[in-house]
Design a protein around this motif. Structure first.
Motif, PDB file in Angstrom:
ATOM      1  N   ASN A  52      55.425  76.269  48.965  1.00 22.87           N
ATOM      2  CA  ASN A  52      54.384  76.817  49.426  1.00 22.87           C
ATOM      3  C   ASN A  52      54.533  77.769  50.553  1.00 22.87           C
ATOM      4  N   ALA A  96      58.275  70.702  48.252  1.00 20.20           N
ATOM      5  CA  ALA A  96      56.939  71.035  48.188  1.00 20.20           C
ATOM      6  C   ALA A  96      56.369  71.958  49.255  1.00 20.20           C
ATOM      7  N   GLU A 133      61.739  65.491  48.311  1.00 28.55           N
ATOM      8  CA  GLU A 133      60.777  65.984  47.402  1.00 28.55           C
ATOM      9  C   GLU A 133      59.588  66.604  48.066  1.00 28.55           C
TER      10      GLU A 133
END
Length: 216
Positions: A188, A184, A180
């Motif tokens: 980005n 992320a 996870e």
């Protein structure tokens, strides 16, 4: 089974999934989405002094995107401790097409014109996914890695994915993070602009890497 095409492959990278073969002579591929992911922070790369001296000595001639197919096939060759490879013919065909489309890149290290080491990977947005490397001379793959990191820094990349952790990568500053957390970082980076730098314009790759680390 759904056919893996270059377009599907790029979509898979966008969500953090990548394919591998079981063996070099097995035509099947399977998808991987590791629970733990190795990443190499571009602002936290550890460059050993001895390796910097080797790079600056000019022992290796380093280029980018001049021998992509040869690099991939060299990565698939048996090596000590790794008699079998996950790089099969479908992998070679798929990534060669990504290279033609500008989404896969290689770094080549030569001595006297002979290919002695290198690596390849995939770029999507400001994320670069390292796939494999090889070395026929001491430090060749390490030199290729430093040149890759310098090019990614100059090109505005934000993420260097190494997939699986090794002690070799850990020595350069790679860290292992949960799936996870990786997603992320990927979110980005994946839609941000970046440009893989085939040339460094005469700049010292060691200085580029060291400057990024000092200013982070």
């Amino acid at each position: 089974m759904l056919e893996i095409t270059p377009d599907l492959l790029l979509q898979a990278y966008r969500i953090g999934v990548f394919p591998m073969g079981e063996r070099r002579d097995d035509p099947k591929l399977h998808w991987l989405d590791p629970r733990l992911r190795a990443v190499l922070p571009l602002d936290g790369f550890h460059l050993p002094h001895r390796l910097a001296r080797t790079i600056r000595s000019g022992r290796f001639s380093v280029s980018a995107d001049t021998a992509f197919a040869k690099i991939v096939r060299a990565c698939a060759e048996p090596r000590p401790g790794h008699p079998e490879s996950w790089i099969n013919e479908p992998i070679i065909d798929l990534y060669s097409e990504l290279h033609h489309r500008g989404h896969a890149h290689s770094i080549e290290c030569r001595i006297g014109g002979q290919l002695v080491g290198g690596l390849y990977g995939v770029s999507v947005g400001a994320a670069f996914f390292g796939e494999s490397m090889f070395s026929r001379e001491r430090d060749a793959s390490k030199v290729a890695l430093v040149h890759l990191v310098a090019r990614l820094i100059q090109g505005g990349f934000r993420l260097l994915d190494c997939q699986f952790m090794t002690e070799h990568l850990r020595s350069f500053g790679a860290v292992e993070i949960p799936r996870e957390a990786f997603r992320a970082l990927l979110a980005n980076a994946i839609d941000r602009p970046a440009a893989f730098q085939r040339e460094l314009g005469g700049a010292d790759p060691c200085a580029i890497v060291q400057a990024s680390t000092r200013t982070s």
